[in-house]
Design a protein around this motif. Structure first.
Motif, short mmCIF file in Angstrom:
data_model
loop_
_atom_site.label_atom_id
_atom_site.label_comp_id
_atom_site.label_asym_id
_atom_site.label_seq_id
_atom_site.Cartn_x
_atom_site.Cartn_y
_atom_site.Cartn_z
N GLY A 62 0.55 9.10 -3.74
CA GLY A 62 0.45 7.94 -3.20
C GLY A 62 -0.63 8.18 -2.20
O GLY A 62 -0.89 7.54 -1.19
N LEU A 63 -1.86 8.09 -2.67
CA LEU A 63 -3.08 8.19 -2.42
C LEU A 63 -3.66 7.14 -1.87
O LEU A 63 -3.62 6.39 -2.88
CB LEU A 63 -3.53 9.53 -2.70
CG LEU A 63 -3.15 10.87 -3.29
CD1 LEU A 63 -4.11 11.73 -3.62
CD2 LEU A 63 -3.15 11.80 -2.15
N ARG A 116 -0.36 3.30 -4.45
CA ARG A 116 0.08 3.68 -3.30
C ARG A 116 1.21 2.49 -3.03
O ARG A 116 2.06 3.36 -2.53
CB ARG A 116 -0.89 3.29 -2.14
CG ARG A 116 -0.68 3.66 -1.06
CD ARG A 116 -2.12 4.17 0.13
NE ARG A 116 -2.11 4.11 1.58
CZ ARG A 116 -1.22 5.21 2.01
NH1 ARG A 116 -1.27 6.85 1.72
NH2 ARG A 116 -1.40 4.92 4.04
N HIS A 117 1.27 1.44 -3.13
CA HIS A 117 2.08 0.30 -2.75
C HIS A 117 3.75 0.59 -3.16
O HIS A 117 4.29 0.44 -3.05
CB HIS A 117 1.61 -1.19 -2.44
CG HIS A 117 0.42 -1.74 -1.94
ND1 HIS A 117 0.65 -1.44 -0.19
CD2 HIS A 117 -0.36 -2.42 -1.71
CE1 HIS A 117 -0.04 -1.43 0.61
NE2 HIS A 117 -1.49 -2.83 -0.45
N SER A 118 2.60 1.05 -5.20
CA SER A 118 4.47 1.18 -5.27
C SER A 118 4.69 2.78 -5.55
O SER A 118 6.34 2.37 -5.80
CB SER A 118 3.45 0.94 -6.80
OG SER A 118 2.53 -0.25 -7.21
N PHE A 119 4.06 3.26 -5.66
CA PHE A 119 4.81 5.09 -4.97
C PHE A 119 5.49 4.69 -4.11
O PHE A 119 6.64 4.88 -3.66
CB PHE A 119 3.58 5.92 -4.70
CG PHE A 119 4.03 7.40 -3.27
CD1 PHE A 119 4.25 8.11 -4.01
CD2 PHE A 119 4.42 7.22 -2.47
CE1 PHE A 119 4.63 9.72 -3.51
CE2 PHE A 119 4.02 8.14 -1.57
CZ PHE A 119 4.19 9.25 -2.43
N ALA A 120 5.14 3.81 -2.63
CA ALA A 120 6.50 3.64 -1.88
C ALA A 120 7.41 2.61 -2.09
O ALA A 120 8.71 3.50 -1.78
CB ALA A 120 4.96 3.12 -0.25
N THR A 121 7.45 1.96 -2.59
CA THR A 121 8.20 1.31 -2.94
C THR A 121 9.14 1.30 -3.63
O THR A 121 10.70 1.39 -3.84
CB THR A 121 7.63 -0.36 -3.93
OG1 THR A 121 6.71 -1.28 -2.57
CG2 THR A 121 8.92 -1.49 -3.75
N HIS A 122 8.82 2.38 -4.90
CA HIS A 122 9.81 2.71 -5.57
C HIS A 122 10.17 4.12 -4.47
O HIS A 122 11.22 4.37 -5.95
CB HIS A 122 8.85 3.31 -6.42
CG HIS A 122 8.60 2.17 -7.79
ND1 HIS A 122 7.02 2.21 -8.98
CD2 HIS A 122 8.55 0.70 -7.35
CE1 HIS A 122 6.85 1.44 -9.07
NE2 HIS A 122 7.86 0.31 -8.28
N LEU A 123 9.73 4.91 -4.47
CA LEU A 123 10.75 5.97 -2.89
C LEU A 123 11.40 5.40 -2.30
O LEU A 123 12.61 5.13 -2.41
CB LEU A 123 10.13 6.71 -2.38
CG LEU A 123 8.85 7.53 -2.85
CD1 LEU A 123 7.55 8.30 -1.89
CD2 LEU A 123 10.08 8.20 -3.53
#
Length: 301
Positions: A149-150, A250-257
């Motif tokens: 998520g960088l 980065r958005h996808s990383f956070a959303t999927h978490l």
């Protein structure tokens, strides 16, 4: 030492930039953003110096920005830059009253960021041409972006000495020169090591760039623009109509978490957000996703 000209905008802006760099340790990109905000104020102001501006003149300028069609979000961001500028002028005793103190930000809407579904990320990865020299590097870039998520600035500044692959972490220096440890997944480690062992070790590296993980073919660290171009090209090949950028990952990383039930505070730490309210937008996104799922699949919808 430059002469103090208290009757010029240039002097105050220069002092502000020095303060942001030396005392707040902001990045060059952040300093430039603040400077653009203050220059916009100068362009619209009638007053000969920033210390001569009144709150009524600030209100009038905001009204003008609204009339030319600037969005409330943009107005709010610019006003935030002005408030930081005047906070500095107060701190340095250049004035006694902050003309922005009682100015309220326009009502803004929290924009839900664009995200990629997991299958879209997989489709994009499938479009990487591994027969080309840069193929392994581009795969490693995408894996690291999605795994950690960088921000794009954090990706291009990532150094080998800060990659603790055996421990499963990388050390990131983010906004305000704050350092954080971010977990890195096995796939990202696998392709980063593969890139180091099969591609990067054959590049003639320029002096001063030896420790940067991701390099271009000239042996220099990648530019922000190059990362955007790589992702845009792959998105087109994958037939993805969404606007794809490093921040999309980065958005996808956070959303999927969040969708998977991750703790909000943990996600905040991994993203390097100073405030949890910034991270909370992903809970809204999660709700939007759930509603979309119900509308699409529930027989009563």
């Amino acid at each position: 030492m430059p002469k103090k000209d208290l009757n010029s905008w240039k002097f105050y802006i220069r002092e502000f930039k020095d303060y942001l760099k030396l005392e707040r340790s902001l990045s060059e990109n952040s300093i430039m953003a603040y400077e653009r905000d203050v220059l916009k104020l100068q362009n619209y102001a009638q007053s000969p110096t920033p210390i001569a501006i009144t709150d009524s003149e600030i209100s009038k300028i905001i009204k003008e920005l609204n009339e030319i069609g600037l969005s409330p979000n943009s107005q709010s961001r610019i006003l935030s830059g002005w408030k930081a500028f005047y906070k500095f002028l107060l701190l340095e005793d250049y004035l006694e009253i902050d003309p922005t103190e009682l100015i309220e930000s326009p009502q803004t809407t929290r924009k839900i960021p664009e995200v990629l579904h997991f299958h879209e990320i997989e489709n994009l990865i499938q479009c990487i041409d591994h027969s080309k020299e840069e193929g392994t590097r581009n795969r490693a870039i995408i894996e690291v972006l999605y795994s950690c998520g960088l921000r794009v600035s954090e990706l291009i500044e990532l150094q080998i000495s800060n990659c603790h692959f055996n421990e499963g972490f990388i050390s990131i220096t983010g906004k305000g020169n704050k350092t954080r440890l971010v977990p890195i997944g096995l796939e990202a480690i696998k392709y980063a090591k593969l890139y180091l062992e099969t591609t990067r070790n054959h590049i003639l590296i320029k002096d001063g760039h030896e420790d940067f993980l991701f390099l271009n073919r000239r042996g220099q660290k990648l530019s922000r623009v190059m990362v955007f171009i790589i992702l845009k090209d792959l998105a087109e090949k994958a037939g993805i109509k969404k606007k794809v950028s490093p921040h999309t990952f980065r958005h996808s990383f956070a959303t999927h978490l969040i969708e998977g039930g991750a703790d909000l505070r943990a996600v905040q730490d991994m993203l390097g957000h100073a405030s949890i309210t910034t991270t909370e937008i992903y809970t809204h996104l999660d709700k939007a996703f759930l509603r979309q799922t119900i509308e699409q699949f529930h027989p009563r919808s």
